[in-house]
Design a protein around this motif. Structure first.
Motif, PDB file in Angstrom:
ATOM      1  N   PRO A 301       0.814  -1.220   0.000  1.00  0.00           N
ATOM      2  CA  PRO A 301       0.000   0.000   0.000  1.00  0.00           C
ATOM      3  C   PRO A 301       0.845   1.268   0.000  1.00  0.00           C
ATOM      4  O   PRO A 301       2.023   1.247   0.374  1.00  0.00           O
ATOM      5  CB  PRO A 301      -0.787  -0.123   1.307  1.00  0.00           C
ATOM      6  N   VAL A 302       0.225   2.359  -0.413  1.00  0.00           N
ATOM      7  CA  VAL A 302       0.876   3.666  -0.379  1.00  0.00           C
ATOM      8  C   VAL A 302       1.262   4.033   1.048  1.00  0.00           C
ATOM      9  O   VAL A 302       2.301   4.651   1.281  1.00  0.00           O
ATOM     10  CB  VAL A 302      -0.061   4.740  -0.982  1.00  0.00           C
ATOM     11  N   VAL A 303       0.426   3.672   2.008  1.00  0.00           N
ATOM     12  CA  VAL A 303       0.714   3.903   3.427  1.00  0.00           C
ATOM     13  C   VAL A 303       0.734   2.557   4.129  1.00  0.00           C
ATOM     14  O   VAL A 303      -0.239   1.812   4.096  1.00  0.00           O
ATOM     15  CB  VAL A 303      -0.304   4.876   4.069  1.00  0.00           C
ATOM     16  N   SER A 304       1.859   2.219   4.738  1.00  0.00           N
ATOM     17  CA  SER A 304       1.994   0.936   5.429  1.00  0.00           C
ATOM     18  C   SER A 304       1.563   1.059   6.881  1.00  0.00           C
ATOM     19  O   SER A 304       1.460   2.162   7.429  1.00  0.00           O
ATOM     20  CB  SER A 304       3.449   0.458   5.369  1.00  0.00           C
ATOM     21  N   ALA A 305       1.326  -0.081   7.513  1.00  0.00           N
ATOM     22  CA  ALA A 305       1.011  -0.079   8.939  1.00  0.00           C
ATOM     23  C   ALA A 305       2.182   0.507   9.730  1.00  0.00           C
ATOM     24  O   ALA A 305       1.985   1.206  10.732  1.00  0.00           O
ATOM     25  CB  ALA A 305       0.681  -1.483   9.410  1.00  0.00           C
ATOM     26  N   GLU A 306       3.392   0.259   9.278  1.00  0.00           N
ATOM     27  CA  GLU A 306       4.571   0.821   9.947  1.00  0.00           C
ATOM     28  C   GLU A 306       4.578   2.346   9.832  1.00  0.00           C
ATOM     29  O   GLU A 306       4.910   3.049  10.788  1.00  0.00           O
ATOM     30  CB  GLU A 306       5.846   0.239   9.335  1.00  0.00           C
ATOM     31  N   ASP A 307       4.189   2.866   8.668  1.00  0.00           N
ATOM     32  CA  ASP A 307       4.070   4.328   8.513  1.00  0.00           C
ATOM     33  C   ASP A 307       3.073   4.888   9.522  1.00  0.00           C
ATOM     34  O   ASP A 307       3.323   5.924  10.158  1.00  0.00           O
ATOM     35  CB  ASP A 307       3.567   4.671   7.107  1.00  0.00           C
ATOM     36  N   ALA A 308       1.924   4.225   9.640  1.00  0.00           N
ATOM     37  CA  ALA A 308       0.884   4.692  10.557  1.00  0.00           C
ATOM     38  C   ALA A 308       1.359   4.634  12.000  1.00  0.00           C
ATOM     39  O   ALA A 308       1.040   5.514  12.812  1.00  0.00           O
ATOM     40  CB  ALA A 308      -0.376   3.855  10.379  1.00  0.00           C
ATOM     41  N   SER A 309       2.131   3.605  12.326  1.00  0.00           N
ATOM     42  CA  SER A 309       2.680   3.484  13.682  1.00  0.00           C
ATOM     43  C   SER A 309       3.687   4.593  13.956  1.00  0.00           C
ATOM     44  O   SER A 309       3.738   5.148  15.062  1.00  0.00           O
ATOM     45  CB  SER A 309       3.337   2.116  13.852  1.00  0.00           C
ATOM     46  N   ARG A 310       4.484   4.951  12.951  1.00  0.00           N
ATOM     47  CA  ARG A 310       5.449   6.036  13.134  1.00  0.00           C
ATOM     48  C   ARG A 310       4.740   7.373  13.374  1.00  0.00           C
ATOM     49  O   ARG A 310       5.196   8.196  14.174  1.00  0.00           O
ATOM     50  CB  ARG A 310       6.353   6.140  11.905  1.00  0.00           C
ATOM     51  N   ALA A 311       3.626   7.580  12.704  1.00  0.00           N
ATOM     52  CA  ALA A 311       2.860   8.813  12.939  1.00  0.00           C
ATOM     53  C   ALA A 311       2.366   8.866  14.378  1.00  0.00           C
ATOM     54  O   ALA A 311       2.381   9.926  15.017  1.00  0.00           O
ATOM     55  CB  ALA A 311       1.692   8.892  11.961  1.00  0.00           C
ATOM     56  N   VAL A 312       1.923   7.721  14.894  1.00  0.00           N
ATOM     57  CA  VAL A 312       1.504   7.648  16.297  1.00  0.00           C
ATOM     58  C   VAL A 312       2.683   7.959  17.216  1.00  0.00           C
ATOM     59  O   VAL A 312       2.549   8.705  18.198  1.00  0.00           O
ATOM     60  CB  VAL A 312       0.915   6.251  16.611  1.00  0.00           C
ATOM     61  N   GLU A 313       3.846   7.424  16.910  1.00  0.00           N
ATOM     62  CA  GLU A 313       5.035   7.675  17.729  1.00  0.00           C
ATOM     63  C   GLU A 313       5.357   9.169  17.794  1.00  0.00           C
ATOM     64  O   GLU A 313       5.677   9.706  18.871  1.00  0.00           O
ATOM     65  CB  GLU A 313       6.225   6.902  17.153  1.00  0.00           C
ATOM     66  N   ILE A 314       5.254   9.856  16.661  1.00  0.00           N
ATOM     67  CA  ILE A 314       5.561  11.286  16.627  1.00  0.00           C
ATOM     68  C   ILE A 314       4.506  12.080  17.386  1.00  0.00           C
ATOM     69  O   ILE A 314       4.825  13.023  18.127  1.00  0.00           O
ATOM     70  CB  ILE A 314       5.685  11.757  15.167  1.00  0.00           C
ATOM     71  N   ALA A 315       3.226  11.696  17.249  1.00  0.00           N
ATOM     72  CA  ALA A 315       2.157  12.371  17.993  1.00  0.00           C
ATOM     73  C   ALA A 315       2.329  12.172  19.488  1.00  0.00           C
ATOM     74  O   ALA A 315       2.109  13.092  20.287  1.00  0.00           O
ATOM     75  CB  ALA A 315       0.797  11.859  17.536  1.00  0.00           C
ATOM     76  N   LEU A 316       2.731  10.970  19.891  1.00  0.00           N
ATOM     77  CA  LEU A 316       2.996  10.708  21.312  1.00  0.00           C
ATOM     78  C   LEU A 316       4.153  11.564  21.817  1.00  0.00           C
ATOM     79  O   LEU A 316       4.098  12.115  22.926  1.00  0.00           O
ATOM     80  CB  LEU A 316       3.319   9.226  21.521  1.00  0.00           C
ATOM     81  N   ALA A 317       5.195  11.706  21.002  1.00  0.00           N
ATOM     82  CA  ALA A 317       6.335  12.540  21.392  1.00  0.00           C
ATOM     83  C   ALA A 317       5.911  13.995  21.539  1.00  0.00           C
ATOM     84  O   ALA A 317       6.360  14.692  22.458  1.00  0.00           O
ATOM     85  CB  ALA A 317       7.454  12.411  20.365  1.00  0.00           C
ATOM     86  N   ALA A 318       5.026  14.455  20.652  1.00  0.00           N
ATOM     87  CA  ALA A 318       4.522  15.826  20.760  1.00  0.00           C
ATOM     88  C   ALA A 318       3.748  16.008  22.056  1.00  0.00           C
ATOM     89  O   ALA A 318       3.892  17.019  22.752  1.00  0.00           O
ATOM     90  CB  ALA A 318       3.641  16.158  19.551  1.00  0.00           C
ATOM     91  N   GLY A 319       2.919  15.029  22.400  1.00  0.00           N
ATOM     92  CA  GLY A 319       2.165  15.105  23.651  1.00  0.00           C
ATOM     93  C   GLY A 319       3.066  15.114  24.858  1.00  0.00           C
ATOM     94  O   GLY A 319       2.836  15.869  25.817  1.00  0.00           O
ATOM     95  N   CYS A 320       4.111  14.297  24.825  1.00  0.00           N
ATOM     96  CA  CYS A 320       5.064  14.250  25.944  1.00  0.00           C
ATOM     97  C   CYS A 320       5.815  15.563  26.070  1.00  0.00           C
ATOM     98  O   CYS A 320       6.020  16.080  27.175  1.00  0.00           O
ATOM     99  CB  CYS A 320       6.037  13.091  25.731  1.00  0.00           C
ATOM    100  N   SER A 321       6.198  16.147  24.939  1.00  0.00           N
ATOM    101  CA  SER A 321       6.887  17.437  24.965  1.00  0.00           C
ATOM    102  C   SER A 321       5.988  18.525  25.532  1.00  0.00           C
ATOM    103  O   SER A 321       6.425  19.359  26.336  1.00  0.00           O
ATOM    104  CB  SER A 321       7.343  17.811  23.552  1.00  0.00           C
ATOM    105  N   ALA A 322       4.715  18.504  25.135  1.00  0.00           N
ATOM    106  CA  ALA A 322       3.778  19.510  25.639  1.00  0.00           C
ATOM    107  C   ALA A 322       3.610  19.404  27.150  1.00  0.00           C
ATOM    108  O   ALA A 322       3.442  20.416  27.843  1.00  0.00           O
ATOM    109  CB  ALA A 322       2.433  19.365  24.939  1.00  0.00           C
ATOM    110  N   GLN A 323       3.667  18.184  27.671  1.00  0.00           N
ATOM    111  CA  GLN A 323       3.508  17.976  29.118  1.00  0.00           C
ATOM    112  C   GLN A 323       4.749  18.382  29.886  1.00  0.00           C
ATOM    113  O   GLN A 323       4.662  18.963  30.970  1.00  0.00           O
ATOM    114  CB  GLN A 323       3.196  16.510  29.385  1.00  0.00           C
ATOM    115  N   THR A 324       5.931  18.061  29.347  1.00  0.00           N
ATOM    116  CA  THR A 324       7.184  18.282  30.080  1.00  0.00           C
ATOM    117  C   THR A 324       7.847  19.618  29.767  1.00  0.00           C
ATOM    118  O   THR A 324       8.692  20.083  30.547  1.00  0.00           O
ATOM    119  CB  THR A 324       8.181  17.156  29.757  1.00  0.00           C
TER     120      THR A 324
END
Length: 330
Positions: A301-324
């Motif tokens: 596919p144009v977007v792999s499950a691994e791509d989608a997981s990486r997007a989640v990882e970056i969003a989680l990092a953004a949330g952690c940065s906003a908290q800390t």
């Protein structure tokens, strides 16, 4: 891989996205909408009737149907892992709405189940199928504006209703996962891997606003904004600046893509407008047709499950940065 017989596709979830998926599926050749699964309500009953399909009383009942090939999961994000894993265990391919999940533990469990049971897991990051975004990316990769140094994307919408599951961060992930993750995925797809994230998050009555700065391995720096409670029509715009020009697109003007190039280094040139084509196909329709074709043929596919997981990882990092208040390395 599935043969060329008609595929029977069921939809788990009967809200806005569930109905959108159903409307696309019913227009497709060699696809049968096998039914909805949703909590029994007047809205769900009416939706099943309007599409001329069945409303399953339980998810287990849906999965017990041996001739259902694919399950489209359009349920609240916190349920994605549970429903995707259950479907894989029953040999069903899964098309899952973005975001893939709310934790990396969940995304990894979904990918493991897909691999273990030999099913496909396809995640709907729809910007990859939007002509204006694909056009912008194609021009960037062709070198039209040189190496990208900086970028900006902004996405803004009305605030979710107070009683909506979107408003519950434990269910939706908030504005980072609902809105910003679109641009996170697009920028990673276009510019490569992200190395660090620094973010802030502001909430007030009727407002949730996130701002994130992504630093890429390429050296590019991109600022992303996501805004719930925007007092106007839905807004989506992106701009990328390189060594020899700037490219931008916005849903607020009639031009799908604007390119401004320098005539020579250091000298500003005239604007060159890339003409847009009338959309013959909605990006969601293109996305679902692509995923169905991947299930039929085994293509990547144009977007792999691994791509989608990486997007989640970056969003989680953004949330952690906003908290800390600290940048997060990836």
């Amino acid at each position: 891989m599935t043969n060329e017989r008609s595929l029977r596709v069921a939809v788990a979830g009967c809200g806005t996205m569930g109905k959108l998926y159903a409307s696309v599926l019913t227009r497709m050749v060699d696809i049968e909408l096998a039914g909805f699964y949703a909590r029994r309500s007047e809205s769900a009953i009416d939706a099943a009737a309007s599409f001329g399909t069945r409303l399953f009383m339980s998810y287990e009942e849906l999965l017990a149907e041996a001739d259902i090939d694919v399950v489209c999961i359009t349920l609240p994000t916190y349920l994605h892992r549970q429903y995707a894993v259950q479907a894989a265990e029953r040999g069903k391919h899964v098309i899952c709405e973005k975001p893939m999940a709310l934790t990396l533990e969940d995304t990894e469990a979904m990918m493991r189940a897909s691999e273990r049971y030999g099913t496909r897991l396809l995640v709907g990051h729809v910007l990859r199928f939007a002509p204006e975004y694909r056009n912008l990316r194609d021009h960037v990769l062709s070198g039209k504006i040189g190496k990208v140094g900086v970028g900006h994307a902004r996405r803004a919408s009305l605030h979710p209703p107070s009683g909506s599951w979107f408003k519950n961060e434990e269910m939706s992930g908030g504005v980072l996962f609902d809105l910003m993750i679109h641009d996170i995925d697009f920028m990673r797809w276009t510019l490569g891997e992200v190395r660090s994230v620094y973010a802030s998050l502001t909430t007030a009555s009727g407002i949730e606003y996130a701002n994130a700065t992504l630093r890429f391995a390429s050296g590019a720096i991109v600022n992303l904004e996501a805004h719930w409670g925007y007092p106007g029509p839905f807004l989506a715009e992106v701009e990328l600046a390189g060594q020899s020009g700037v490219m931008r697109c916005s849903n607020q003007n009639g031009q799908s893509l604007i390119v401004r190039q320098m005539e020579s280094p250091g000298i500003a040139g005239e604007g060159v407008h890339i003409p847009s084509f009338l959309l013959k196909k909605d990006p969601y329709e293109a996305e679902i047709e692509h995923f169905i074709a991947c299930i039929r043929t085994g293509a990547e596919p144009v977007v792999s499950a691994e791509d989608a997981s990486r997007a989640v990882e970056i969003a989680l990092a953004a949330g952690c940065s906003a908290q800390t208040g600290l940048p997060q390395k990836l």
